[in-house]
Design an enzyme around this catalytic site. Structure first.
Site, short mmCIF file in Angstrom:
data_model
loop_
_atom_site.label_atom_id
_atom_site.label_comp_id
_atom_site.label_asym_id
_atom_site.label_seq_id
_atom_site.Cartn_x
_atom_site.Cartn_y
_atom_site.Cartn_z
N SER A 113 68.91 40.46 33.20
CA SER A 113 68.81 40.97 31.83
C SER A 113 67.91 40.05 30.99
CB SER A 113 70.23 41.08 31.27
OG SER A 113 70.27 41.95 30.18
N ASP B 106 69.82 51.96 35.63
CA ASP B 106 69.89 51.06 34.49
C ASP B 106 68.88 51.45 33.43
OD1 ASP B 106 70.22 48.92 32.81
OD2 ASP B 106 69.15 47.49 34.09
N HIS C 49 72.79 47.91 36.02
CA HIS C 49 72.22 46.68 35.48
C HIS C 49 72.47 45.50 36.43
CE1 HIS C 49 70.33 44.72 32.15
NE2 HIS C 49 71.38 44.06 31.73
#
Ligand SMILES: *[C@@H]1O[C@H](CO)[C@@H](O)[C@H](O)[C@H]1NC(C)=O
Ligand SMILES: *[C@@H]1O[C@H](CO)[C@@H](O)[C@H](O)[C@H]1NC(C)=O
Ligand SMILES: *[C@@H]1O[C@H](CO)[C@@H](O)[C@H](O)[C@H]1NC(C)=O
Ligand SMILES: *[C@@H]1O[C@H](CO)[C@@H](O)[C@H](O)[C@H]1NC(C)=O
Ligand SMILES: *[C@@H]1O[C@H](CO)[C@@H](O)[C@H](O)[C@H]1NC(C)=O
Length: 438
Positions: A123, A375, A400
């Site tokens: 991320s 994602d 994710h």
């Protein structure tokens, strides 16, 4: 002393975690997690991949906390007091902290000095891992940037892509699912025109505090949207607790309540409540739903809200046609005014592109960009190979950074394949390093 009157030679305590169970001084490596916006222990506990590959790579694991998050607060309790204190919260400063920490570890841990370091992150942490390799190639031999939306910035990708991917996940998780959610906004809007409607809505959704005005109503809709977004991020193939405790493939479970798009308004709202309950009350411990909360408190929402007002300016928009949300355009001016109100700062939407190159990154080497196709952040990620050392690994059944999670019996084959490719690249970087050393 800087122009704010701060002593710029002041130091603060940065937290980091180390595991050396499988580390070998002879031919080993260092995997360095570039911490993102939250408590580093939480990231450490959700990055099982590093633990799973430690033995094979003879690796020491290091997890570095990002300044202004967890316990790494430069000004203690005053860190978020005002923009003066927050002025040192930038990605550049965070990368510099990582650089200092690597030098410190190499100087103080016997045997670490001549070992290759690989940056790993997911991320925003994945963006930092990639950027760290770009800015400090003398300190890390490569980076694994998982679900890193380095292109979710002005003029790099369409602003609608994120919510389109969220919608696609709901669309394919159950018949009529995205249609029902698209319809729900009008139903909510109709109910909100009267105070008795608002009251009914508050009760039907079991909200902790009743909705009273337009402000609450806007918040409710944002909270519902964010719930769908979060579900798309954590649509994992097994039961787990990342943002919230959730069942396996949670969107499929949610979509069970949205099979018939033609039900009455009342029934649609009751179904909406059941669906929200999948996300908020899988534990069965929750008494009421709180529209001020959407995710674990391990994420540092204050620091992130400041970063999202300064450097990390990510344009999002919806049109209600290609996505299941109410149309909303990207409004930088509105954001800027909100940011000024909250923090006394205004965004610099193009600074990240200036700083890290935007799409012009082909001069760099040894970065893996992995993305799960479920994602929504993959929309702003690197999903095509750029050169033979700037590689994209796409995971069709992944949400994710699923690849960074610990291996699980229910992992789809595509993530196993991704992980084995990632390990292969990392081994190559390590062996290239030792070959160069002679
Ligand atoms: C989806 O909606 C359509 C139109 O109302 C309906 O004909 C169809 O049966 C619904 N699908 C399911 C699985 O209920
Ligand atoms: C959460 O689940 C428990 C157990 O099913 C239930 O008793 C409780 O009412 C639920 N909370 C909400 C807000 O619906
Ligand atoms: C709802 O969440 C907010 C923010 O975390 C918190 O301050 C508030 O106390 C919560 N309300 C209830 C009723 O739990
Ligand atoms: C990338 O580089 C090319 C050639 O130098 C230039 O024309 C283009 O504007 C650059 N793109 C960005 C996004 O900086
Ligand atoms: C990028 O190249 C590698 C190595 O050839 C390959 O395994 C991978 O599938 C490619 N990625 C994409 C998205 O095509």
């Amino acid at each position: 002393v800087d122009h704010f009157g701060f002593d710029i030679n002041k130091t603060f305590k940065q937290r980091y975690l180390i595991a050396d169970k499988y580390w070998k001084k002879d031919g080993g490596s260092i995997l360095f997690y570039t911490g993102n916006e939250g408590d580093i222990i939480w990231f450490c506990n959700n990055t099982g991949f590093m633990w799973d590959v430690a033995e094979e790579l003879k690796a020491m694991l290091v997890f570095a906390e990002h300044r202004y998050y967890g316990e790494s607060l430069p000004f203690g309790a005053n860190s978020f007091k005002d923009s003066r204190h927050l002025n040192f919260l930038t990605s550049e400063q965070a990368l510099a902290d990582f650089a200092k920490l690597i030098k410190h570890l190499k100087q103080t841990i016997p045997g670490a000095e001549n070992q290759p370091v690989i940056a790993v992150g997911g991320s925003y942490g994945g963006m930092l891992a990639a950027w760290f390799r770009m800015k400090y190639p003398h300190l890390v031999v490569g980076a694994l940037a998982a679900s890193a939306p380095i292109w979710q910035f002005e003029d790099l990708v369409p602003c609608g892509i994120f919510m389109e991917i969220v919608t696609r996940d709901f669309k394919k998780s159950g018949p009529n699912c995205s249609e029902s959610i698209r319809r729900s906004w009008n139903v909510i809007n109709r109910l909100a025109t009267t105070s008795s409607g608002l009251q009914w809505l508050s009760e039907a959704l079991h909200l902790c505090s009743p909705l009273t005005d337009f402000q609450d109503f806007r918040m409710l809709k944002d909270w519902i949207s964010e719930t769908w977004v979060n579900l798309a991020m954590v649509d994992y193939p097994y039961e787990c607790n990342f943002l919230q405790p959730l069942p396996a493939w949670p969107i499929k479970v949610v979509c069970q309540y949205f099979k018939d798009p033609k039900v009455s308004d009342q029934l649609l709202v009751q179904n909406l409540f059941q669906a929200l309950n999948v996300y908020y009350n899988y534990s069965g411990q929750v008494k009421c739903l709180n529209i001020s909360e959407t995710a674990t408190s391990s994420l540092g929402s204050l620091g992130w809200s400041y970063q999202a007002c300064t450097e990390i300016i990510m344009p999002f928009c919806t049109n209600g046609v290609d996505d299941m949300f109410e149309p909303r355009s990207w409004d930088l001016e509105e954001l800027s005014d909100d940011c000024f109100k909250e923090w006394g700062v205004r965004p610099r939407p193009f600074w990240i592109t200036t700083l890290y190159g935007g799409k012009n990154i082909s001069s760099h080497r040894n970065i893996i960009f992995s993305n799960g196709e479920l994602d929504p952040w993959s929309g702003g990620g690197v999903t095509k190979n750029i050169t033979d050392t700037l590689v994209a690994i796409n995971i069709p059944d992944g949400a994710h950074h699923l690849d960074l999670r610990a291996s699980n019996a229910l992992d789809p084959k595509t993530v196993l394949l991704a992980r084995s490719l990632e390990v292969r690249y990392m081994k190559q970087w390590i062996s290239d390093f030792y070959t160069r050393q002679g």
